[in-house]
Scaffold this motif. Structure first.
Motif, short mmCIF file in Angstrom:
data_model
loop_
_atom_site.label_atom_id
_atom_site.label_comp_id
_atom_site.label_asym_id
_atom_site.label_seq_id
_atom_site.Cartn_x
_atom_site.Cartn_y
_atom_site.Cartn_z
N UNK A 231 0.85 -1.20 0.00
CA UNK A 231 0.00 0.00 0.00
C UNK A 231 0.88 1.25 0.00
N UNK A 232 2.00 1.15 0.69
CA UNK A 232 2.92 2.28 0.79
C UNK A 232 3.80 2.36 -0.44
N UNK A 233 4.28 1.23 -0.90
CA UNK A 233 5.18 1.18 -2.05
C UNK A 233 4.79 0.00 -2.94
N UNK A 234 3.85 0.20 -3.86
CA UNK A 234 3.38 -0.91 -4.70
C UNK A 234 4.50 -1.51 -5.55
N UNK A 235 4.52 -2.84 -5.61
CA UNK A 235 5.50 -3.52 -6.42
C UNK A 235 5.01 -3.69 -7.84
N UNK A 236 5.77 -4.49 -8.63
CA UNK A 236 5.43 -4.68 -10.03
C UNK A 236 4.54 -5.90 -10.26
N UNK A 237 4.25 -6.67 -9.21
CA UNK A 237 3.45 -7.87 -9.35
C UNK A 237 1.97 -7.59 -9.27
N UNK A 238 1.21 -8.67 -9.20
CA UNK A 238 -0.25 -8.57 -9.20
C UNK A 238 -0.77 -7.74 -8.04
N UNK A 239 -0.23 -7.93 -6.84
CA UNK A 239 -0.70 -7.17 -5.69
C UNK A 239 -0.48 -5.68 -5.91
N UNK A 240 0.72 -5.30 -6.35
CA UNK A 240 1.01 -3.89 -6.58
C UNK A 240 0.16 -3.29 -7.68
N UNK A 241 -0.09 -4.07 -8.75
CA UNK A 241 -0.89 -3.56 -9.86
C UNK A 241 -2.34 -3.32 -9.44
N UNK A 242 -2.90 -4.23 -8.66
CA UNK A 242 -4.27 -4.04 -8.19
C UNK A 242 -4.35 -2.82 -7.29
N UNK A 243 -3.34 -2.63 -6.44
CA UNK A 243 -3.33 -1.45 -5.56
C UNK A 243 -3.26 -0.17 -6.38
N UNK A 244 -2.40 -0.16 -7.41
CA UNK A 244 -2.27 1.06 -8.23
C UNK A 244 -3.54 1.34 -9.03
N UNK A 245 -4.15 0.28 -9.57
CA UNK A 245 -5.30 0.48 -10.46
C UNK A 245 -6.64 0.50 -9.75
N UNK A 246 -6.74 -0.17 -8.58
CA UNK A 246 -8.04 -0.30 -7.92
C UNK A 246 -7.91 -0.14 -6.40
N UNK A 247 -6.92 0.60 -5.95
CA UNK A 247 -6.63 0.66 -4.53
C UNK A 247 -7.79 1.05 -3.65
N UNK A 248 -8.65 1.95 -4.13
CA UNK A 248 -9.77 2.42 -3.32
C UNK A 248 -10.98 1.51 -3.44
N UNK A 249 -10.89 0.44 -4.25
CA UNK A 249 -12.02 -0.45 -4.44
C UNK A 249 -11.87 -1.78 -3.69
N UNK A 250 -10.73 -2.00 -3.07
CA UNK A 250 -10.47 -3.27 -2.40
C UNK A 250 -9.71 -3.01 -1.11
N UNK A 251 -10.16 -3.64 -0.01
CA UNK A 251 -9.45 -3.46 1.26
C UNK A 251 -8.38 -4.54 1.42
N UNK A 252 -7.59 -4.42 2.49
CA UNK A 252 -6.45 -5.32 2.69
C UNK A 252 -6.90 -6.76 2.86
N UNK A 253 -8.01 -6.97 3.58
CA UNK A 253 -8.49 -8.33 3.82
C UNK A 253 -8.90 -8.99 2.50
#
Length: 423
Positions: A231-253
């Motif tokens: 969340x603080x520093x998105x990576x280049x993988x799937x987790x980071x991409x979802x955070x960058x593109x949809x961060x406000x649409x999905x929570x951590x859980x």
């Protein structure tokens, strides 16, 4: 399995729950789950080598759907017909996969969502799947292909350097999907050795001894930490991409649950396919020659292996939301309907035939309908790269033992050990 892996398995709560039944049964009953299940429930999880047991084959021949005798207060039905399987898996309106509905059966108490897509209904399932699907298109996966090739080449080098027979499971089929998922998810580099060891410490729900009640929580807790860091520093993988593109649409859980679903759905299944598929090819020289010498043959052979092996033996249980009829059987609201993917696939042929023309509707190795495996193309990418690389590097590859150590009862069929000579 090496001594290091064995120590991790014995010293760490097992991190990878094999499939849905692990999350469902172990939540309350742990290792006692096996003793509680009647033979009718166990039957679709049994194998005789690569084939279903004779009783399962007879059941498939007798009819498309069967009532399973259980001590539960709701009915349990096993679907073995190809058309009936397709209809059940495609009907998202008449059936529910929601974890809360499973808890309402009274058989298990689920206080926390297992996460992922398998235990979710629309519209929640639809929203989450839309987040994942773009990351599993062939265009997106193309960026992962060179790294998968590097992982495979590295494992082949290790096999070549090993003296004597090599365990194909330990040296080849386990590390490839483990490292590929590391790359896909964007697991931090410093965590990858731990990730591999925990992934290798998988357990068989029905194998007994070391089944662990904390498997799902352990996985989700670790992946939630990864999500929080990204969340603080998105990576280049799937987790980071979802955070960058949809961060406000999905929570951590939710995101940790999706990542856990990718892990549990893509690790053991692909590892089992790599090992079992290699065993089939070694027993079918013409098919092995086709994969080794003809690039155009690789894709069709992989599809036939997926159909024939059907390593995921049953689909997620569906719970009827209303009274209905399936294959002449009366299903009541609240009944569980389980589709045998092995039985549905064997309707196209009980033998392996690498020249078989695929059926128009395809096979059910990845399921069907809204809950079809979202990572199907990643699995295909790994299999299409690994089989020809293995057979070209080791043209004289052969089994060291008469038969691999097949699992006899499991949700995901596979082998625990497979010794081979590489030269």
């Amino acid at each position: 399995m090496t001594a290091t892996m064995a120590a991790v398995r014995d010293g760490v709560v097992a991190w990878v729950a094999r499939r849905a039944v692990a999350k469902w049964l172990l939540a309350k009953y742990g290792a006692r789950a096996l003793a509680m299940l009647p033979e009718g429930v166990m039957l679709p999880l049994r194998r005789d080598g690569l084939d279903p047991v004779a009783e399962m084959e007879q059941m498939r021949a007798d009819g498309p759907i069967h009532r399973v005798q259980t001590p539960f207060r709701f009915g349990v039905w096993l679907v073995t017909g190809e058309q009936e399987t397709r209809a059940v898996l495609a009907d998202g309106n008449a059936f529910s996969n929601d974890y809360a509905r499973i808890g309402q059966t009274g058989f298990v108490k689920i206080e926390r969502s297992p996460g992922g897509l398998g235990f979710a209904d629309p519209p929640h399932h639809t929203r989450l799947r839309k987040l994942l699907t773009p990351e599993f298109t062939m265009r997106r996966l193309a960026r992962l292909a060179p790294r998968v090739d590097e992982i495979i080449a590295d494992r082949l080098d290790a096999m070549d350097a090993a003296p004597g027979p090599v365990d194909l499971v330990e040296q080849f089929s386990l590390p490839i999907p483990s490292l590929a998922i590391c790359e896909l998810l964007g697991v931090p580099y410093e965590d990858r050795e731990l990730f591999q060891r925990l992934a290798a410490a998988r357990f068989d729900v029905f194998g007994g001894a070391n089944a662990a009640l904390g498997a799902v929580s352990e996985s989700l807790d670790y992946l939630r930490e990864v999500v929080e860091r990204q969340r603080v520093e998105p990576g280049d993988g799937l987790i980071g991409m979802i955070i960058r593109n949809h961060g406000d649409q999905v929570d951590d859980e939710e995101l940790a649950g999706l990542a856990d679903g990718v892990l549990t759905g893509g690790f053991d299944t692909t590892a089992s396919m790599l090992a079992l598929g290699a065993a089939v090819l070694l027993q079918n020289p013409e098919a092995a020659r086709a994969v080794r010498e003809d690039d155009a043959a690789v894709g069709p052979v992989v599809e036939e292996l997926l159909r024939y092996l059907s390593v995921v033996q049953v689909a997620f249980p569906r719970f009827a939301k209303q009274d209905m009829e399936i294959g002449g059987a009366r299903i009541k609201e609240g009944d569980a309907v389980v589709c045998s993917l092995v039985a549905a696939n064997r309707h196209a042929g009980t033998d392996f035939d690498h020249t078989r023309v695929p059926a128009p509707g395809g096979h059910y190795a990845f399921g069907h309908g809204a809950h079809r495996c979202v990572g199907a193309e990643l699995g295909r990418l790994e299999l299409r790269a690994a089989y020809p690389a293995l057979l070209r590097r080791f043209p004289n590859l052969r089994l060291a033992d008469e038969l691999p150590g097949y699992r006899t009862v499991s949700v995901v069929h596979g082998v625990e050990r497979m010794m081979v000579h590489v030269r």
